[in-house]
Structures are given as structure tokens and as C-alpha cells.
Design an enzyme around this catalytic site. Structure first.
Site, PDB file in Angstrom:
ATOM      1  CE  LYS A  27      -3.575   2.129   2.545  1.00 21.18           C
ATOM      2  NZ  LYS A  27      -4.631   2.274   3.791  1.00 21.18           N
ATOM      3  CE  LYS A  85      -6.116   1.823  -0.517  1.00 21.27           C
ATOM      4  NZ  LYS A  85      -6.331   2.186   0.743  1.00 21.27           N
TER       5      LYS A  85
HETATM    6  C1  PBG Z   1      -7.334   3.626   5.424  1.00 15.09           C
HETATM    7  C2  PBG Z   1      -7.680   3.169   3.927  1.00 15.09           C
HETATM    8  C3  PBG Z   1      -7.391   4.230   3.028  1.00 15.09           C
HETATM    9  C4  PBG Z   1      -7.853   3.664   1.662  1.00 15.09           C
HETATM   10  C5  PBG Z   1      -8.410   2.241   2.038  1.00 15.09           C
HETATM   11  N1  PBG Z   1      -8.182   2.340   3.743  1.00 15.09           N
HETATM   12  C6  PBG Z   1      -6.892   5.597   2.873  1.00 15.09           C
HETATM   13  C7  PBG Z   1      -5.864   5.724   3.422  1.00 15.09           C
HETATM   14  O1  PBG Z   1      -4.772   5.190   3.609  1.00 15.09           O
HETATM   15  O2  PBG Z   1      -5.632   7.192   3.778  1.00 15.09           O
HETATM   16  C8  PBG Z   1      -7.793   4.279   0.488  1.00 15.09           C
HETATM   17  C9  PBG Z   1      -9.099   3.932  -0.412  1.00 15.09           C
HETATM   18  C10 PBG Z   1      -9.400   4.800  -1.521  1.00 15.09           C
HETATM   19  O3  PBG Z   1      -8.810   5.972  -1.689  1.00 15.09           O
HETATM   20  O4  PBG Z   1     -10.412   4.800  -2.129  1.00 15.09           O
HETATM   21  N2  PBG Z   1      -6.400   2.905   5.983  1.00 15.09           N
HETATM   22 ZN    ZN Z   2      -5.566   3.881   8.112  1.00 13.11          ZN
END
Ligand code: PBG
Ligand code: ZN
Length: 335
Positions: free
Chosen positions: A208, A261
Site C-alpha cells: 500500500k 494499492k
Molecule cells: C485506510 C484506508 C485508506 C484507503 C483504504 N483504507 C486511505 C488512507 O490510507 O488514507 C483508501 C481507499 C481509497 O482511496 O479509495 N487505512
Molecule cells: Zn488507516
């Protein structure tokens, strides 16, 4: 007289032959999308059971209350989607994100309600603290003085394991930690095993990245950090080898499915992971990816439907068999 090489140029290299008609294109097509590949993200708020608040930066995406959420789940079942993933929106934030691991939290309640009404719908529980902390960080923040704040890894991991157990007890089908703390997959696996959930799988947000594509999500979930950013735990977009390392570690810790992601700017990572590991690969087409396509389409600059399908196809072709996408319902209608 024609030589062999003339024949090759005139005839053998004519790749257009298999592109001339739709029947032949269909015959040689290598990749196709199915509704079962898609997981629909749902934002569920504890504000009001009948709530349905459109998210300004994500046209067509809403925060749902416990009751309005049900009609969306009904659509997901009828469309035969792979499943839904829940994100909580809460009016009860605090420093330690208590609502994330309280059985009274909105996601725990939502899982119970959905599994009661739609037992056949796969419900994925996102595990993180940022939607529930007053400061918007993914973990417990300690002030180390001199303006230096640290997200405490191990203390956070303990709470994430509690959160995973609460969602398991509520009836979740798949646990998906998105926090990026070290050791959380192992801790969640152990917590689940100790409590009789040996058979409950984990889908880890393994690679991520610290991405600007999450902007609209933070509006949707109200989870933008009030200070600082997420670069102390999310990955540097410049890195690819590191992604291989974290995926390997997560698999060793017990991840059953690994996720990359965002998706579109990281297709190379999806392909590398697909080639190197034997676990199912998921990719999250995140909020910013969705909103860019929607915005360009609304302006008439692109054909929104075609761009939606092309973007999803590219993610599948890169190697992800599971795609988390806000287009899940819209795209399945066009299949
Ligand atoms: C939180 C989380 C995030 C997303 C999914 N779970 C955002 C972040 O890290 O701020 C992002 C999903 C998206 O942008 O559609 N841990
Ligand atoms: Zn988070």
C-alpha cells in the site's frame, strides 16, 4: 518467385486478421472481466440509519446508514459481485480509535445486519484505526517532543488484532488490514486462531503506497490526518523491490490474499507479484482513480463507460483477479 521472407512480410505478419471482426476478436481475447472479480467498497455511517450523504469528490458514492446500506447490498447480491468491503464513518472519534474495536462500532453492527439479511454476500472487513481516531492517523500516536510524533507500531498492532476479532465475531468473511504496521498479519492470524477462527482468511493490504490518489476517500471516510502524513508506514511510490519483500513477509505471516494499492499507477507491481507468488492477488482501484474518470467523463472529455471498462481490464490483465472498485455495480451492468 516469392522468397520465404516475402511471404512472412506479406502474409505471416498480418496480425490484423484476428482483429477484423468481433467474432474473431472474441475468440482470441485473453482477458475478461466477471462480476465475481469485483468488491464494492461501502461507507457506513453511525450518524443515522436512513443517512445517504453523497460524497462531493466521488459522484455516485454515498455514506450510507445501517438501513439505507441494505438496498446497496441487495444490488450487490443481484449483480453477483464478489463481495463488499466496509469502511466506518463515525461521529464518535477519540485518540485511541475506540469505535474501531468496540462491538458497538458501526462496522461490527453493519456486518451483523448484512450477514443476517444476505448470508450469501461475502463481507470484507477493512481493519485500521484512521476512520475512528480524532487525529486521523492509522494508529496510536505518541508525542516524542520537539514536534516529533510517532505512530507506535506494537501498541497499534494489539488494537488491530482486537478490531479483527470483533469483526470476526460479527460474522465477517474476510479480514483486510489496511494500516501498514509491521507484524499485524501475524498478530491478527494468532488472535483469530486463538479464538476459534482458524478458517477465517486474511487479505492483506501488503503493498500500500503513500498516494495522493486517496484524497477523495479521506473526504468520504472523514479520515484525513489532522497533522503530518502517512509516509512513516505507507510505501514510497518509487519502490518496487520493497513491494516484493513486504508481500513475501505477509504471506509468511499468514496472508491468504495480497493486495496492491492503488491499482492503475502500480500495474507493474501487480504483474511482478502475480509472477512471483502463488497467492491470489487483489488490487484496489482507489477513490482518486474513480474520481478522475468520473470528472473527465462529466466534462465530456472522455467516454466514461469505456474508460471504466478499460481501466478495470488493465488491472485484471496485469494480474489481479480481485479488484476493489467503486465501479463494481456500474461495471457489472455492462458485462
Ligand atoms: C485506510 C484506508 C485508506 C484507503 C483504504 N483504507 C486511505 C488512507 O490510507 O488514507 C483508501 C481507499 C481509497 O482511496 O479509495 N487505512
Ligand atoms: Zn488507516
Amino acid at each position: 518467385m516469392t522468397s520465404h521472407s516475402d511471404l512472412f512480410v506479406d502474409s505471416g505478419s498480418r496480425t490484423r486478421r484476428t482483429r477484423m471482426t468481433e467474432p474473431i476478436r472474441r475468440l482470441v481475447r485473453e482477458t475478461s472481466l466477471e462480476a465475481r472479480n469485483f468488491i464494492l467498497p461501502i461507507f457506513v455511517t453511525d450518524e443515522h440509519p436512513e443517512a445517504m450523504n453523497e460524497i462531493a469528490s466521488m459522484p455516485g458514492v454515498y455514506q450510507y446508514g445501517l438501513s439505507t446500506m441494505m438496498s446497496l447490498c441487495d444490488k450487490a447480491v443481484k449483480a453477483k459481485l464478489g463481495g463488499v468491503i466496509l469502511f466506518g464513518v463515525t461521529t464518535k472519534k477519540d485518540e485511541r480509535g475506540t469505535m474501531a474495536y468496540s462491538p458497538k462500532g458501526i462496522v461490527a453492527k453493519a456486518i451483523k445486519e448484512i450477514k443476517k439479511r444476505f448470508p450469501e454476500l461475502l463481507v470484507v472487513a477493512d481493519v485500521c484505526l484512521c476512520e475512528y481516531t480524532s487525529h486521523g492517523h492509522c494508529g496510536i500516536v505518541h508525542d516524542h517532543g520537539d514536534g516529533k510524533f510517532v505512530i507506535e507500531n506494537d501498541e497499534t498492532v494489539e488494537l488491530l488484532a482486537e478490531e479483527a476479532l470483533v469483526y470476526a465475531e460479527a460474522g465477517a468473511d474476510l479480514i483486510a488490514p489496511s494500516d501498514m504496521m509491521d507484524g499485524r498479519v501475524a498478530a491478527i492470524r494468532e488472535m483469530l486462531d486463538e479464538n476459534g477462527f482458524e478458517a477465517l482468511p486474511i487479505m492483506s493490504y501488503s503493498a500500500k503506497y503513500a498516494s495522493a490518489f486517496y484524497g477523495p476517500f479521506r473526504d468520504a471516510a472523514g479520515s484525513a490526518p489532522t497533522f503530518g502524513d502517512r509516509r512513516s508506514h505507507q510505501m514510497d511510490p518509487a519502490n518496487s523491490e520493497e513491494a516484493m519483500r513486504v508481500v513475501e513477509r505477509d504471506v509468511l505471516e499468514g496472508a491468504d490474499i495480497v493486495m496492491i494499492k492503488p491499482a492503475m499507477s502500480y500495474l507493474d507491481i501487480i504483474r511482478r507479484v502475480r509472477d512471483q507468488f502463488d497467492v491470489p492477488v487483489a488490487a484496489y482501484q482507489v477513490s482518486g482513480e474513480y474520481s478522475m474518470i468520473k470528472a473527465a467523463a462529466a466534462n465530456g472529455w472522455v467516454d466514461g463507460d469505456r474508460l471504466m471498462m478499460e481501466s478495470l481490464l488493465s488491472i485484471k490483465r496485469a494480474g489481479a483477479s480481485i479488484i476493489l472498485t467503486y465501479f463494481a455495480l456500474e461495471a457489472s451492468e455492462l458485462l
